[in-house]
Design a protein around this motif. Structure first.
Motif, PDB file in Angstrom:
ATOM      1  N   ILE A  95     -15.736  41.625 -27.003  1.00 41.30           N
ATOM      2  CA  ILE A  95     -16.907  40.926 -26.472  1.00 41.30           C
ATOM      3  C   ILE A  95     -16.670  39.425 -26.479  1.00 41.30           C
ATOM      4  CG2 ILE A  95     -19.341  40.392 -26.898  1.00 41.30           C
ATOM      5  CD1 ILE A  95     -19.660  43.274 -27.883  1.00 41.30           C
ATOM      6  N   VAL A  96     -16.984  38.802 -25.351  1.00 38.80           N
ATOM      7  CA  VAL A  96     -16.852  37.358 -25.188  1.00 38.80           C
ATOM      8  C   VAL A  96     -18.237  36.771 -24.949  1.00 38.80           C
ATOM      9  CG1 VAL A  96     -15.903  35.479 -23.798  1.00 38.80           C
ATOM     10  CG2 VAL A  96     -14.538  37.549 -24.189  1.00 38.80           C
ATOM     11  N   ASP A 111     -25.153  40.498 -10.816  1.00 41.55           N
ATOM     12  CA  ASP A 111     -26.546  40.889 -10.553  1.00 41.55           C
ATOM     13  C   ASP A 111     -27.009  42.024 -11.458  1.00 41.55           C
ATOM     14  OD1 ASP A 111     -26.735  38.980  -8.552  1.00 41.55           O
ATOM     15  OD2 ASP A 111     -26.194  40.395  -6.957  1.00 41.55           O
ATOM     16  N   HIS A 112     -26.101  42.899 -11.854  1.00 40.85           N
ATOM     17  CA  HIS A 112     -26.474  44.055 -12.672  1.00 40.85           C
ATOM     18  C   HIS A 112     -26.527  43.742 -14.176  1.00 40.85           C
ATOM     19  CE1 HIS A 112     -22.052  44.158 -12.723  1.00 40.85           C
ATOM     20  NE2 HIS A 112     -22.200  44.653 -13.935  1.00 40.85           N
ATOM     21  N   ALA A 113     -26.300  42.502 -14.563  1.00 36.93           N
ATOM     22  CA  ALA A 113     -26.323  42.141 -15.993  1.00 36.93           C
ATOM     23  C   ALA A 113     -27.698  42.413 -16.588  1.00 36.93           C
ATOM     24  CB  ALA A 113     -25.948  40.673 -16.177  1.00 36.93           C
ATOM     25  N   ALA A 122     -30.528  35.822 -22.766  1.00 40.27           N
ATOM     26  CA  ALA A 122     -29.097  35.989 -22.572  1.00 40.27           C
ATOM     27  C   ALA A 122     -28.932  37.132 -21.576  1.00 40.27           C
ATOM     28  CB  ALA A 122     -28.415  36.321 -23.894  1.00 40.27           C
ATOM     29  N   LYS A 123     -27.753  37.208 -20.989  1.00 40.57           N
ATOM     30  CA  LYS A 123     -27.460  38.277 -20.031  1.00 40.57           C
ATOM     31  C   LYS A 123     -26.189  38.970 -20.485  1.00 40.57           C
ATOM     32  CE  LYS A 123     -29.803  35.728 -16.507  1.00 40.57           C
ATOM     33  NZ  LYS A 123     -29.673  34.667 -15.561  1.00 40.57           N
ATOM     34  N   ILE A 124     -26.210  40.300 -20.385  1.00 39.35           N
ATOM     35  CA  ILE A 124     -25.080  41.086 -20.858  1.00 39.35           C
ATOM     36  C   ILE A 124     -24.545  41.965 -19.742  1.00 39.35           C
ATOM     37  CG2 ILE A 124     -24.330  42.897 -22.444  1.00 39.35           C
ATOM     38  CD1 ILE A 124     -26.427  41.985 -24.395  1.00 39.35           C
ATOM     39  N   ILE A 129     -21.104  38.283 -22.518  1.00 36.66           N
ATOM     40  CA  ILE A 129     -22.496  37.944 -22.810  1.00 36.66           C
ATOM     41  C   ILE A 129     -22.658  36.469 -22.447  1.00 36.66           C
ATOM     42  CG2 ILE A 129     -24.255  37.657 -24.600  1.00 36.66           C
ATOM     43  CD1 ILE A 129     -22.850  39.943 -26.127  1.00 36.66           C
ATOM     44  N   TRP A 130     -23.523  36.188 -21.488  1.00 35.79           N
ATOM     45  CA  TRP A 130     -23.830  34.810 -21.109  1.00 35.79           C
ATOM     46  C   TRP A 130     -25.036  34.402 -21.936  1.00 35.79           C
ATOM     47  CZ3 TRP A 130     -22.082  38.588 -18.013  1.00 35.79           C
ATOM     48  CH2 TRP A 130     -20.973  38.304 -17.215  1.00 35.79           C
ATOM     49  N   CYS A 131     -24.874  33.366 -22.721  1.00 37.62           N
ATOM     50  CA  CYS A 131     -25.933  33.002 -23.647  1.00 37.62           C
ATOM     51  C   CYS A 131     -26.165  31.495 -23.612  1.00 37.62           C
ATOM     52  CB  CYS A 131     -25.598  33.470 -25.061  1.00 37.62           C
ATOM     53  SG  CYS A 131     -24.110  32.763 -25.766  1.00 37.62           S
TER      54      CYS A 131
END
Length: 154
Positions: A95-96, A111-113, A122-124, A129-131
């Motif tokens: 996981i990054v 788009d599917h995050a 946050a979006k996974i 993981i964009w946080c």
């Protein structure tokens, strides 16, 4: 690769955090290989700002969340890698955490995050993981808890 890297190697890290800013180092650190840097020294040199960064990382990565303080001070850099360039994470299989908005042009959020959190989000889309930036104003305990729960489920 001669980019700055902190903590566990990509081969041994449980998680990698891709950060947009680098800490300052004591004058006696003359090499770009800071895998042996310790949290206490980096906090001493960089102050409260980096203490908060390391604390949020520890709360996200600790195996048992009741021990995050000890994990931060003793084990964080043994279990977590910290990268400052997108080139450093291409071959990592775990996981990054892509921290802040700086790297979204290279790693756009699909788009599917899955969206995690309410006011702070946050979006996974594993393994990414964009946080938000690792600061309590943007990354409160409620988001940390929601992300930990989501990560542990996967």
């Amino acid at each position: 690769m001669n980019e700055l890297w902190l903590g566990a190697s990509a081969e041994s890290a449980d998680y990698i955090f891709l950060l947009p800013n680098k800490p300052e180092f004591p004058p006696h650190f003359l090499t770009k290989d800071f895998t042996n840097a310790d949290v206490a020294t980096l906090i001493e040199v960089n102050g409260n700002h980096w203490r908060k960064i390391f604390t949020i990382m520890a709360k996200l990565a600790v195996p048992d969340d009741s021990t995050w303080r000890t994990f931060r001070d003793v084990d964080l850099l043994e279990r977590v890698g910290i990268a400052f360039s997108v080139d450093q994470i291409h071959n990592f299989k775990g996981i990054v955490f892509i921290v802040g908005k700086t790297f979204e042009s290279v790693y756009p959020v699909p788009d599917h995050a899955e969206l995690i959190g309410d006011k702070h989000q946050a979006k996974i889309s594993l393994p990414y993981i964009w946080c938000p930036y690792l600061d309590y104003r943007q990354f409160p305990n409620s988001l940390i808890e929601a992300l930990r729960e989501c990560i542990l489920e996967k």
